[in-house]
Scaffold this motif. Structure first.
Motif, PDB file in Angstrom:
ATOM      1  N   ALA A   1       0.821  -1.050  -0.002  1.00  0.00           N
ATOM      2  CA  ALA A   1       0.036  -0.069  -0.070  1.00  0.00           C
ATOM      3  C   ALA A   1       0.924   1.142   0.102  1.00  0.00           C
ATOM      4  CB  ALA A   1      -0.955  -0.010   1.292  1.00  0.00           C
ATOM      5  N   PRO A   2       0.542   2.318  -0.659  1.00  0.00           N
ATOM      6  CA  PRO A   2       1.298   3.589  -0.693  1.00  0.00           C
ATOM      7  C   PRO A   2       1.679   4.226   0.367  1.00  0.00           C
ATOM      8  CG  PRO A   2      -0.726   3.709  -1.743  1.00  0.00           C
ATOM      9  CD  PRO A   2      -0.826   2.347  -1.404  1.00  0.00           C
ATOM     10  N   ILE A   3       3.074   4.312   0.860  1.00  0.00           N
ATOM     11  CA  ILE A   3       3.216   5.163   1.984  1.00  0.00           C
ATOM     12  C   ILE A   3       3.627   6.642   1.649  1.00  0.00           C
ATOM     13  CG2 ILE A   3       5.126   5.187   4.066  1.00  0.00           C
ATOM     14  CD1 ILE A   3       5.520   1.991   3.445  1.00  0.00           C
ATOM     15  N   ARG A   4       2.619   7.340   2.384  1.00  0.00           N
ATOM     16  CA  ARG A   4       3.079   8.689   1.981  1.00  0.00           C
ATOM     17  C   ARG A   4       3.576   9.415   3.023  1.00  0.00           C
ATOM     18  NH1 ARG A   4      -0.897  10.751  -1.438  1.00  0.00           N
ATOM     19  NH2 ARG A   4       0.171  12.426  -1.787  1.00  0.00           N
ATOM     20  N   VAL A   5       3.648   8.944   4.267  1.00  0.00           N
ATOM     21  CA  VAL A   5       4.289   9.600   5.480  1.00  0.00           C
ATOM     22  C   VAL A   5       5.068   8.622   6.053  1.00  0.00           C
ATOM     23  CG1 VAL A   5       4.279  10.854   7.558  1.00  0.00           C
ATOM     24  CG2 VAL A   5       2.909  11.793   5.596  1.00  0.00           C
ATOM     25  N   LEU A   6       6.243   8.494   6.590  1.00  0.00           N
ATOM     26  CA  LEU A   6       6.829   7.673   7.440  1.00  0.00           C
ATOM     27  C   LEU A   6       7.618   8.251   8.606  1.00  0.00           C
ATOM     28  CD1 LEU A   6       9.008   4.822   6.191  1.00  0.00           C
ATOM     29  CD2 LEU A   6       9.928   6.168   7.838  1.00  0.00           C
ATOM     30  N   THR A   7       7.261   7.899   9.848  1.00  0.00           N
ATOM     31  CA  THR A   7       7.756   8.385  10.981  1.00  0.00           C
ATOM     32  C   THR A   7       9.034   7.488  11.358  1.00  0.00           C
ATOM     33  OG1 THR A   7       5.952   9.319  11.943  1.00  0.00           O
ATOM     34  CG2 THR A   7       7.510   8.652  13.327  1.00  0.00           C
ATOM     35  N   LEU A   8      10.081   8.135  11.638  1.00  0.00           N
ATOM     36  CA  LEU A   8      11.462   7.448  12.186  1.00  0.00           C
ATOM     37  C   LEU A   8      12.059   8.195  13.209  1.00  0.00           C
ATOM     38  CD1 LEU A   8      13.901   8.892  10.640  1.00  0.00           C
ATOM     39  CD2 LEU A   8      13.521   7.226   8.828  1.00  0.00           C
ATOM     40  N   ALA A   9      13.066   7.497  13.932  1.00  0.00           N
ATOM     41  CA  ALA A   9      13.966   8.127  14.893  1.00  0.00           C
ATOM     42  C   ALA A   9      15.216   8.263  14.311  1.00  0.00           C
ATOM     43  CB  ALA A   9      13.817   7.531  16.345  1.00  0.00           C
ATOM     44  N   PRO A  10      15.840   9.537  13.981  1.00  0.00           N
ATOM     45  CA  PRO A  10      16.960   9.663  13.019  1.00  0.00           C
ATOM     46  C   PRO A  10      18.292   9.235  13.792  1.00  0.00           C
ATOM     47  CG  PRO A  10      16.011  11.975  13.807  1.00  0.00           C
ATOM     48  CD  PRO A  10      15.084  10.947  14.263  1.00  0.00           C
ATOM     49  N   GLU A  11      18.051   9.333  14.974  1.00  0.00           N
ATOM     50  CA  GLU A  11      19.506   8.863  15.760  1.00  0.00           C
ATOM     51  C   GLU A  11      19.761   7.240  15.833  1.00  0.00           C
ATOM     52  OE1 GLU A  11      16.109   8.328  18.633  1.00  0.00           O
ATOM     53  OE2 GLU A  11      16.494   9.801  17.164  1.00  0.00           O
ATOM     54  N   VAL A  12      18.791   6.531  15.326  1.00  0.00           N
ATOM     55  CA  VAL A  12      18.839   5.082  15.491  1.00  0.00           C
ATOM     56  C   VAL A  12      20.007   4.795  14.088  1.00  0.00           C
ATOM     57  CG1 VAL A  12      18.065   2.756  14.716  1.00  0.00           C
ATOM     58  CG2 VAL A  12      16.734   4.667  16.252  1.00  0.00           C
ATOM     59  N   ASP A  13      20.951   3.811  14.319  1.00  0.00           N
ATOM     60  CA  ASP A  13      21.932   3.591  13.498  1.00  0.00           C
ATOM     61  C   ASP A  13      21.480   3.557  11.949  1.00  0.00           C
ATOM     62  OD1 ASP A  13      23.871   4.233  14.947  1.00  0.00           O
ATOM     63  OD2 ASP A  13      24.595   2.072  15.525  1.00  0.00           O
ATOM     64  N   GLY A  14      21.697   3.863  10.951  1.00  0.00           N
ATOM     65  CA  GLY A  14      21.433   3.851   9.763  1.00  0.00           C
ATOM     66  C   GLY A  14      20.266   4.569   9.240  1.00  0.00           C
ATOM     67  N   HIS A  15      19.287   5.236  10.172  1.00  0.00           N
ATOM     68  CA  HIS A  15      18.184   5.763   9.463  1.00  0.00           C
ATOM     69  C   HIS A  15      18.393   7.077   8.962  1.00  0.00           C
ATOM     70  CE1 HIS A  15      15.055   3.663  12.536  1.00  0.00           C
ATOM     71  NE2 HIS A  15      15.475   2.953  11.677  1.00  0.00           N
ATOM     72  N   LEU A  16      19.483   7.902   9.387  1.00  0.00           N
ATOM     73  CA  LEU A  16      19.692   9.222   8.642  1.00  0.00           C
ATOM     74  C   LEU A  16      20.257   8.955   7.515  1.00  0.00           C
ATOM     75  CD1 LEU A  16      19.895  11.967   9.397  1.00  0.00           C
ATOM     76  CD2 LEU A  16      22.381  11.890   9.877  1.00  0.00           C
ATOM     77  N   ALA A  17      20.876   8.007   7.183  1.00  0.00           N
ATOM     78  CA  ALA A  17      21.411   7.742   5.691  1.00  0.00           C
ATOM     79  C   ALA A  17      20.156   7.190   4.853  1.00  0.00           C
ATOM     80  CB  ALA A  17      22.672   6.716   5.657  1.00  0.00           C
ATOM     81  N   LEU A  18      19.097   6.827   5.434  1.00  0.00           N
ATOM     82  CA  LEU A  18      17.924   6.325   4.524  1.00  0.00           C
ATOM     83  C   LEU A  18      17.179   7.443   4.121  1.00  0.00           C
ATOM     84  CD1 LEU A  18      16.581   3.641   3.552  1.00  0.00           C
ATOM     85  CD2 LEU A  18      15.478   3.516   5.807  1.00  0.00           C
ATOM     86  N   VAL A  19      17.189   8.424   4.933  1.00  0.00           N
ATOM     87  CA  VAL A  19      16.156   9.733   4.660  1.00  0.00           C
ATOM     88  C   VAL A  19      16.270  10.187   3.066  1.00  0.00           C
ATOM     89  CG1 VAL A  19      15.904  12.025   5.173  1.00  0.00           C
ATOM     90  CG2 VAL A  19      16.144  10.511   7.015  1.00  0.00           C
ATOM     91  N   PRO A  20      17.372  10.419   2.418  1.00  0.00           N
ATOM     92  CA  PRO A  20      17.450  10.904   1.042  1.00  0.00           C
ATOM     93  C   PRO A  20      16.811   9.826   0.155  1.00  0.00           C
ATOM     94  CG  PRO A  20      19.609  11.530   2.226  1.00  0.00           C
ATOM     95  CD  PRO A  20      18.610  10.592   3.122  1.00  0.00           C
ATOM     96  N   GLN A  21      16.957   8.468   0.481  1.00  0.00           N
ATOM     97  CA  GLN A  21      16.500   7.479  -0.187  1.00  0.00           C
ATOM     98  C   GLN A  21      15.017   7.623  -0.370  1.00  0.00           C
ATOM     99  OE1 GLN A  21      19.168   4.605   1.370  1.00  0.00           O
ATOM    100  NE2 GLN A  21      19.743   3.956  -0.532  1.00  0.00           N
ATOM    101  N   LEU A  22      14.326   7.314   0.794  1.00  0.00           N
ATOM    102  CA  LEU A  22      12.740   7.761   1.065  1.00  0.00           C
ATOM    103  C   LEU A  22      12.184   8.839   0.426  1.00  0.00           C
ATOM    104  CD1 LEU A  22      12.831   6.308   4.775  1.00  0.00           C
ATOM    105  CD2 LEU A  22      12.491   5.193   2.788  1.00  0.00           C
ATOM    106  N   LYS A  23      13.054   9.978   0.521  1.00  0.00           N
ATOM    107  CA  LYS A  23      12.544  11.272   0.111  1.00  0.00           C
ATOM    108  C   LYS A  23      12.608  11.010  -1.483  1.00  0.00           C
ATOM    109  CE  LYS A  23      13.586  16.098  -0.674  1.00  0.00           C
ATOM    110  NZ  LYS A  23      14.380  17.311  -0.133  1.00  0.00           N
TER     111      LYS A  23
END
Length: 365
Positions: free
Chosen positions: A148-170
């Motif tokens: 199902a299409p994800i329009r908004v995704l909440t995450l904790a950016p301080e968790v290892d690996g999450h910050l690097a993922l942000v541009p890919q999700l964007k």
């Protein structure tokens, strides 16, 4: 045709709206003032877990029930919102939402997609979320997005690996939000620089602001263009709301509504959690707040009660969340836009709601 005081993108007019599925024309007519009615864009709620005794995490036709219930309170489009859960449970919830997203249920709001609030959160800032957190990966998000299409995704950016993922999700077209985070002010600034678009239920589930350690709240107040907030006057005090309204240009309201919305006091489900509705709020057995029973029409009245003029309050429940999602044909009353409208009396109570031109039965259960 509808007649009354109409909020358009350029301001108020007194007149009439001609519509089918979309708005066809808006004309001035001073005689329309005799109706005593106000016509606003339908509300756009980007954070909804449930209503009428059902929870989005149940899957099946829960999404349709939620869409119909919130439509009776003026919500014309919304995002079905998940919780932390094990992957099979999330997939079941998304599979249930997929059908509602593909075809709007009769008498219901338009489900625009998914807000994936869990499971990519910080275990130490879960609030009422179940403890089934995961570390996000591009492959996992792509796999869920295919259900199902994800329009908004909440995450904790301080968790290892999450910050690097942000541009890919964007790059996938997903609005990434900071939420349920134990991160610092610096973590928040770095996440915004990486492409994070907003904050999930501002103040709740994140590090607070102090004058030595500004925290995630400080990052939002200093730098955010958009953030969601729960204006039920329980999750956030009026004073804190006023601070956020002054600092964040496009602060917008969400309900964070649970299965207890529209139901009598008693015990309900929030994902796998047991929650209890009493005295207008929802809590865990520990007493912690666990989502809300807020509806968007009440959010409008609460904003106005805080001193916002009606146009500003409306923008924070319609225009700003629609713009945040890139939905340029919703959240506004203009020729060519979808005929998503809420008609209010002098007490700001809905007397009629239209979703894509369909009149919603406000009396049905």
């Amino acid at each position: 045709m509808l007649h009354g005081r109409i909020l358009t993108p350029t301001g108020w007019i007194t007149g009439s709206i001609g519509y089918g599925q979309r708005i066809q024309q808006i004309q001035e007519d001073p005689a329309a003032s005799h109706s005593g009615l106000t016509i606003l864009p339908g509300f756009v709620d980007l954070h909804v877990h449930g209503a009428a005794g059902v929870d989005i995490m149940q899957g099946g036709d829960a999404g349709a029930t939620v869409a119909r219930t919130h439509a009776r309170h003026g919500t014309t489009s919304l995002l079905g919102t998940t919780l932390t859960a094990k992957e099979p449970s999330i997939r079941r919830a998304l599979a249930g939402l997929a059908g509602v997203i593909a075809e709007r249920p009769a008498g219901g709001a338009r489900m625009l997609g998914v807000h994936l609030e869990g499971p990519f959160l910080n275990l130490n800032r879960l609030g009422a979320q179940p403890p089934d957190v995961m570390v996000a990966s591009l492959e996992l998000v792509q796999s869920l997005h295919a259900v199902a299409p994800i329009r908004v995704l909440t995450l904790a950016p301080e968790v290892d690996g999450h910050l690097a993922l942000v541009p890919q999700l964007k790059a996938m077209g997903i609005r990434v939000q900071i939420g349920h985070s134990a991160g610092s002010y610096e973590d928040g600034v770095a996440a915004l620089e990486a492409g994070v678009a907003g904050f999930t239920h501002l103040f709740n589930g994140m590090t607070g602001m102090g004058h030595y350690q500004p925290g995630m709240v400080g990052a939002a107040l200093a730098h955010a263009e958009y953030a969601e907030v729960i204006p039920d006057l329980m999750h956030v005090s009026p004073g804190a709301l006023q601070s956020a309204l002054r600092c964040i240009p496009r602060l917008y309201g969400v309900t964070d509504a649970t299965s207890a919305t529209g139901m009598p006091d008693g015990e309900y489900a929030l994902g796998t959690q047991r929650v209890f509705k009493c005295m207008g709020c929802v809590r865990l057995a520990t007493g912690s707040l666990a989502g809300s029973v807020l509806t968007m029409d009440q959010a409008l009245r609460n904003f106005v009660g805080l001193g916002l003029d009606l146009a500003d309050a409306s923008n924070r429940l319609s225009l700003y969340p629609a713009d945040y999602l890139g939905e340029s044909e919703r959240g506004r009353l203009a020729p060519g836009a979808w005929a998503d409208m809420v008609v209010l009396n002098a007490e700001l109570q809905p007397v009629a709601v239209y979703v894509e031109g369909e009149a919603i039965d406000l009396t049905s259960n």
